[in-house]
Write a protein that holds these residues in place. Structure first.
Motif, PDB file in Angstrom:
ATOM      1  N   MET A 243      -0.794  14.159  -3.758  1.00  0.00           N
ATOM      2  CA  MET A 243      -1.120  13.973  -2.516  1.00  0.00           C
ATOM      3  C   MET A 243       0.899  14.072  -1.971  1.00  0.00           C
ATOM      4  O   MET A 243       1.191  14.143  -3.035  1.00  0.00           O
ATOM      5  CB  MET A 243      -0.946  12.260  -1.748  1.00  0.00           C
ATOM      6  CG  MET A 243      -2.863  12.899  -1.828  1.00  0.00           C
ATOM      7  SD  MET A 243      -3.618  11.416  -1.187  1.00  0.00           S
ATOM      8  CE  MET A 243      -2.529  10.339  -2.363  1.00  0.00           C
ATOM      9  N   ASP A 244       0.972  14.073  -0.733  1.00  0.00           N
ATOM     10  CA  ASP A 244       2.548  13.468  -0.270  1.00  0.00           C
ATOM     11  C   ASP A 244       3.266  12.557  -0.558  1.00  0.00           C
ATOM     12  O   ASP A 244       2.242  11.509  -0.786  1.00  0.00           O
ATOM     13  CB  ASP A 244       2.429  13.258   1.277  1.00  0.00           C
ATOM     14  CG  ASP A 244       2.104  14.592   1.726  1.00  0.00           C
ATOM     15  OD1 ASP A 244       1.105  14.667   2.972  1.00  0.00           O
ATOM     16  OD2 ASP A 244       1.610  16.351   1.816  1.00  0.00           O
TER      17      ASP A 244
ATOM     18  N   GLU B 144       0.320   7.267  -7.268  1.00  0.00           N
ATOM     19  CA  GLU B 144      -0.645   6.976  -7.562  1.00  0.00           C
ATOM     20  C   GLU B 144      -1.313   8.459  -7.819  1.00  0.00           C
ATOM     21  O   GLU B 144      -2.512   8.592  -8.271  1.00  0.00           O
ATOM     22  CB  GLU B 144      -1.454   5.629  -7.653  1.00  0.00           C
ATOM     23  CG  GLU B 144      -1.458   4.335  -8.038  1.00  0.00           C
ATOM     24  CD  GLU B 144      -2.096   3.638  -7.186  1.00  0.00           C
ATOM     25  OE1 GLU B 144      -1.763   2.412  -7.957  1.00  0.00           O
ATOM     26  OE2 GLU B 144      -3.274   3.751  -6.803  1.00  0.00           O
ATOM     27  N   ASN B 145      -1.193   8.972  -6.412  1.00  0.00           N
ATOM     28  CA  ASN B 145      -1.514  10.353  -5.949  1.00  0.00           C
ATOM     29  C   ASN B 145      -0.674  11.488  -6.345  1.00  0.00           C
ATOM     30  O   ASN B 145      -0.043  10.722  -5.153  1.00  0.00           O
ATOM     31  CB  ASN B 145      -2.003   9.674  -4.943  1.00  0.00           C
ATOM     32  CG  ASN B 145      -3.357   9.208  -5.172  1.00  0.00           C
ATOM     33  OD1 ASN B 145      -4.215   9.350  -5.660  1.00  0.00           O
ATOM     34  ND2 ASN B 145      -3.789   8.062  -3.904  1.00  0.00           N
TER      35      ASN B 145
ATOM     36  N   ASP C 163       1.553   2.184  -3.382  1.00  0.00           N
ATOM     37  CA  ASP C 163       0.847   3.121  -3.784  1.00  0.00           C
ATOM     38  C   ASP C 163       0.207   4.298  -3.613  1.00  0.00           C
ATOM     39  O   ASP C 163       0.281   5.704  -4.666  1.00  0.00           O
ATOM     40  CB  ASP C 163      -0.210   1.927  -3.757  1.00  0.00           C
ATOM     41  CG  ASP C 163      -0.705   0.344  -4.009  1.00  0.00           C
ATOM     42  OD1 ASP C 163      -1.428  -0.608  -3.993  1.00  0.00           O
ATOM     43  OD2 ASP C 163       0.151   1.050  -5.533  1.00  0.00           O
ATOM     44  N   TRP C 164       0.792   4.522  -2.059  1.00  0.00           N
ATOM     45  CA  TRP C 164       0.614   6.099  -2.065  1.00  0.00           C
ATOM     46  C   TRP C 164       1.209   7.530  -2.915  1.00  0.00           C
ATOM     47  O   TRP C 164       1.160   7.921  -3.116  1.00  0.00           O
ATOM     48  CB  TRP C 164       0.478   6.154  -0.058  1.00  0.00           C
ATOM     49  CG  TRP C 164      -0.518   5.496   0.478  1.00  0.00           C
ATOM     50  CD1 TRP C 164      -0.290   4.869   1.462  1.00  0.00           C
ATOM     51  CD2 TRP C 164      -1.535   5.823   0.849  1.00  0.00           C
ATOM     52  NE1 TRP C 164      -1.911   3.822   2.112  1.00  0.00           N
ATOM     53  CE2 TRP C 164      -2.578   4.996   1.734  1.00  0.00           C
ATOM     54  CE3 TRP C 164      -2.965   6.846   0.089  1.00  0.00           C
ATOM     55  CZ2 TRP C 164      -3.199   5.225   1.545  1.00  0.00           C
ATOM     56  CZ3 TRP C 164      -3.649   7.519   0.287  1.00  0.00           C
ATOM     57  CH2 TRP C 164      -4.353   6.183   1.228  1.00  0.00           C
TER      58      TRP C 164
ATOM     59  N   ARG D 152       1.009  -1.344   0.191  1.00  0.00           N
ATOM     60  CA  ARG D 152       0.089   0.021  -0.364  1.00  0.00           C
ATOM     61  C   ARG D 152       0.507   1.583   0.351  1.00  0.00           C
ATOM     62  O   ARG D 152       0.578   2.398  -0.995  1.00  0.00           O
ATOM     63  CB  ARG D 152      -0.507   0.131   1.317  1.00  0.00           C
ATOM     64  CG  ARG D 152      -2.516  -0.950   0.675  1.00  0.00           C
ATOM     65  CD  ARG D 152      -3.144  -0.633   0.315  1.00  0.00           C
ATOM     66  NE  ARG D 152      -3.867  -1.169   0.121  1.00  0.00           N
ATOM     67  CZ  ARG D 152      -4.215  -1.616  -1.245  1.00  0.00           C
ATOM     68  NH1 ARG D 152      -3.417  -0.769  -2.317  1.00  0.00           N
ATOM     69  NH2 ARG D 152      -4.926  -2.629  -2.267  1.00  0.00           N
TER      70      ARG D 152
ATOM     71  N   ASP E  92       3.132   7.419   3.793  1.00  0.00           N
ATOM     72  CA  ASP E  92       2.243   8.289   5.453  1.00  0.00           C
ATOM     73  C   ASP E  92       1.650   6.660   6.311  1.00  0.00           C
ATOM     74  O   ASP E  92       1.157   5.744   5.615  1.00  0.00           O
ATOM     75  CB  ASP E  92       0.733   8.305   4.639  1.00  0.00           C
ATOM     76  CG  ASP E  92      -0.181   9.434   5.888  1.00  0.00           C
ATOM     77  OD1 ASP E  92       0.083   8.937   7.160  1.00  0.00           O
ATOM     78  OD2 ASP E  92      -0.398  10.188   5.909  1.00  0.00           O
TER      79      ASP E  92
ATOM     80  N   LEU F 130      -1.726   6.696   7.749  1.00  0.00           N
ATOM     81  CA  LEU F 130      -2.303   6.078   7.043  1.00  0.00           C
ATOM     82  C   LEU F 130      -2.934   4.931   5.923  1.00  0.00           C
ATOM     83  O   LEU F 130      -3.634   4.148   6.548  1.00  0.00           O
ATOM     84  CB  LEU F 130      -2.299   7.544   5.905  1.00  0.00           C
ATOM     85  CG  LEU F 130      -4.019   7.258   4.775  1.00  0.00           C
ATOM     86  CD1 LEU F 130      -5.453   7.345   5.423  1.00  0.00           C
ATOM     87  CD2 LEU F 130      -3.377   8.191   3.894  1.00  0.00           C
TER      88      LEU F 130
END
Lengths: 201, 182
Positions: B14-15, B10-11, B6-7, B3, B19, B22
């Motif tokens: 965002m930071d 894909e974004n 992915d954070w 995950r 995270d 999260l």
């Protein structure tokens, strides 16, 4: 006489074989569908449960989803996976439910939806101590709170991604959105969850 | 599936830093939902019980509704009956009273030497019909003369009273007397 006898034999053989093959094909289709129900039912149910927070309603919509799938099974061309197809039916059923609920405003008071606190209580024990359990429960409650505040589309995308662990392309296929839109919804949803986690700290 | 990758991947809005908190929260959220979903799926369905409960609720609702309707109907019928009864009693009383008054009048007229019989009939009936009292009056001239005397006496008393004038009005009264004589 000899020719007639031969043709009769062929016809007899044809009539004897044809029903057998038809029954076998139907049986095979039924078996395949039963297998799909068996393997995908928990996921469809979990998705609907997380969206609606209502066990009875999630169960009912899951049944309806598979009923619809069974009726349209012969139209399923296999362009996407069976899971994506089923998820698409489930999403549409959920949309219909929310739409009907908005129209039937007098039913607003009659809901079996579980409270957020109650939903947060469900946590596997694992090997954590009491403090970690409490922390985990608190985090789950915060995520639920954020999910509750999301729009219908954002919530669907978020749950498909982080609960059902679907790929973006699968989510796009299931929701009928483009991948870019899915990303945007996901980004907003995650931002909201993050804000909720930070805000309550 | 990782995950945290992915954070960051894909974004882009965002930071970019993974995270941890999260990811941890989402992991717990998924585990919680899995546990809840499994428990809900494994527990036996209670549709029969629910149906029974719903049918009882429906029966109770219908019974209550029927009771309300019947109660309101009975109340209305009772009210109408009571009004009719009251009206009947009132009519009966009125009739009884009239009968008593008539009987009293008849008794008065039957007694010899009575001054004035009581006439209980309405005004219209007085002119149309000749009541026994009227016939009695005509029949006895002594009663008529006594009545006429009474009326004369009352008229003279009235005129005397009306002619009495306070002292301050004396000149004016004198003037009126002069006018009368002229």
């Amino acid at each position: 006489m000899r020719r007639m006898g031969a043709s009769t034999k062929v016809m007899a053989a044809g009539t004897a074989v044809e029903p057998l093959t038809a029954v076998t094909a139907e049986d095979l289709a039924a078996q395949e569908f039963a297998r799909i129900v068996e393997s995908h039912r928990p996921q469809i149910f979990r998705f609907l449960l997380s969206s609606l927070r209502d066990i009875d309603l999630a169960e009912t919509l899951t049944q309806e989803c598979f009923l619809k799938a069974h009726r349209n099974w012969k139209h399923f061309r296999g362009d996407s996976t069976a899971m994506t197809w089923l998820m698409r039916i489930a999403i549409n059923l959920q949309k219909d439910y929310w739409r009907n609920r908005r129209i039937q405003f007098w039913r607003q008071t009659r809901t079996n939806a579980v409270d957020l606190d109650e939903a947060s209580e469900w946590l596997p024990n694992g090997e954590r101590n009491a403090e970690q359990q409490m922390l985990a429960r608190e985090q789950v409650a915060q995520v639920w709170q954020a999910v509750k505040g999301l729009s219908e589309r954002q919530r669907t995308v978020f749950l498909l991604r982080y609960v059902e662990e679907r790929e973006l392309s699968e989510i796009a296929a299931a929701t009928g959105l483009s991948e870019g839109t899915v990303k945007a919804h996901l980004s907003r949803a995650v931002g909201r969850v993050r804000t909720e986690l930070r805000g309550t700290r | 599936m990782n995950r945290e990758q992915d954070w960051s991947g894909e974004n882009p809005q965002m930071d970019m830093e993974p995270d941890l908190e999260l990811a941890q929260a989402l992991k717990h959220f998924k585990a919680s939902l899995d546990a809840w979903s499994d428990a809900a799926l494994s527990q036996p369905r209670t549709t029969a019980k629910l149906a029974v409960r719903h049918s009882w609720r429906m029966v109770a609702g219908w019974a209550l509704g029927c009771l309300l309707v019947m109660g309101s109907l009975a109340g209305t019928v009772r009210e109408i009956y009571q009004r009719q009864e009251m009206a009947r009693i009132a009519a009966q009383k009125a009739a009884q009273k009239i009968a008593e008054e008539r009987a009293a009048a008849a008794r008065v007229t039957a007694q010899p030497g009575s001054a004035q019989p009581v006439n209980m009939l309405p005004v219209g009936a007085q002119s149309d019909k000749k009541t026994p009292a009227a016939t009695t009056r005509k029949a006895s001239p002594t009663m008529d003369s006594a009545e006429a005397q009474d009326e004369d006496l009352l008229a003279s008393v009235d005129s005397d009273v009306s002619r009495e004038v306070p002292a301050a009005m004396e000149p004016l009264a004198q003037l009126m007397d002069d006018n009368d004589t002229q």
